[in-house]
Design a protein around this motif. Structure first.
Motif, PDB file in Angstrom:
ATOM      1  N   UNK A   1       6.183   4.146  -6.221  1.00  0.00           N
ATOM      2  CA  UNK A   1       5.907   5.358  -5.428  1.00  0.00           C
ATOM      3  C   UNK A   1       6.539   6.578  -6.085  1.00  0.00           C
ATOM      4  N   UNK A   2       7.652   6.682  -6.847  1.00  0.00           N
ATOM      5  CA  UNK A   2       8.172   7.829  -7.402  1.00  0.00           C
ATOM      6  C   UNK A   2       6.989   8.463  -8.519  1.00  0.00           C
TER       7      UNK A   2
ATOM      8  N   UNK B   1      12.816  -2.570  -6.021  1.00  0.00           N
ATOM      9  CA  UNK B   1      12.987  -1.532  -7.273  1.00  0.00           C
ATOM     10  C   UNK B   1      11.633  -1.148  -8.042  1.00  0.00           C
ATOM     11  N   UNK B   2      10.882  -2.102  -7.970  1.00  0.00           N
ATOM     12  CA  UNK B   2       9.483  -1.869  -8.726  1.00  0.00           C
ATOM     13  C   UNK B   2       8.849  -1.094  -7.832  1.00  0.00           C
TER      14      UNK B   2
ATOM     15  N   UNK C   1       0.891  -1.340   0.066  1.00  0.00           N
ATOM     16  CA  UNK C   1       0.035   0.312  -0.222  1.00  0.00           C
ATOM     17  C   UNK C   1       0.982   1.258   0.133  1.00  0.00           C
ATOM     18  N   UNK C   2       0.680   1.902  -0.885  1.00  0.00           N
ATOM     19  CA  UNK C   2       1.432   3.298  -0.899  1.00  0.00           C
ATOM     20  C   UNK C   2       0.398   4.403  -0.684  1.00  0.00           C
ATOM     21  N   UNK C   3       0.881   4.925   0.431  1.00  0.00           N
ATOM     22  CA  UNK C   3      -0.176   6.000   1.298  1.00  0.00           C
ATOM     23  C   UNK C   3       0.114   7.277   1.183  1.00  0.00           C
ATOM     24  N   UNK C   4      -0.728   8.171   0.800  1.00  0.00           N
ATOM     25  CA  UNK C   4      -0.623   9.858   0.696  1.00  0.00           C
ATOM     26  C   UNK C   4      -0.855   9.832   2.198  1.00  0.00           C
TER      27      UNK C   4
END
Length: 190
Positions: free
Chosen positions: A148-149, A142-143, A115-118
């Motif tokens: 994220x970027x 790496x993925x 999970x990429x969280x803002x």
């Protein structure tokens, strides 16, 4: 009444900023995956640290609670609640974004949910699952770093403006129309 609107912008003013990103705990879903969770967390932090646009924070960078550390807080997070616990630690660490998730050892390898969280936007921006075969953890990290970027770049390309800002823009356009301005040379008169 405040009505937010989204406009595309270049984001150039933000290009020099290093975005604070928390690499939070990856929650082990079974006893066999405890070491894998710690290992994958480290790989993700390492890959993100290579990006000059990011300021990578670890759970230990968050202020401790009165009676226990941020790491103890994350380790005691109830199963399935790692995103909520990450919001708490990310906010305390002053992170704008966070990476968290869970790891489970399965017959053919490792199942990783990310999970990429803002943190600033109080939302999960991206979630995905991957089934890793042995030895693919670093490539996976790496993925995760690339996703994220890309999520941060997409977020920075959007600018939220208020209803008052929009009314000012409309007023400017009306004024330009009343003066008969069709070129930029006329803008100085407005």
């Amino acid at each position: 009444m405040f009505l937010p609107f989204v406009l595309l912008s270049s984001g150039a003013a933000l290009a020099g900023d290093r975005t604070p990103v928390l690499v939070s705990s990856l929650q082990a879903r079974n006893s066999e995956s405890q070491q894998l969770a710690t290992l994958n967390e480290g790989f993700v932090a390492e890959k993100l640290a290579n990006d000059p646009t990011l300021n990578v924070l670890r759970v230990e960078d968050s202020p401790d609670f009165e009676d226990y550390s941020a790491r103890i807080y994350m380790e005691s997070c109830p199963k399935g609640e790692v995103v909520g616990c990450t919001f708490v630690i990310g906010d305390r660490a002053k992170a704008a974004w966070a990476v968290t998730g869970s790891v489970q050892s399965v017959v053919k390898g490792t199942r990783v949910d990310i999970d990429i969280v803002d943190i600033a936007g109080s939302r999960v921006a991206v979630s995905f699952r991957s089934e890793l075969e042995g030895g693919r953890d670093e490539a996976f990290a790496e993925g995760v770093a690339r996703v994220l970027v890309a999520a941060i770049a997409r977020h920075k390309a959007l600018k939220v403006i208020s209803g008052a800002d929009l009314r000012n823009l409309v007023g400017f356009e009306k004024q330009r129309e009343l003066l008969g301005c069709t070129e930029t040379s006329c803008l100085a008169e407005i």
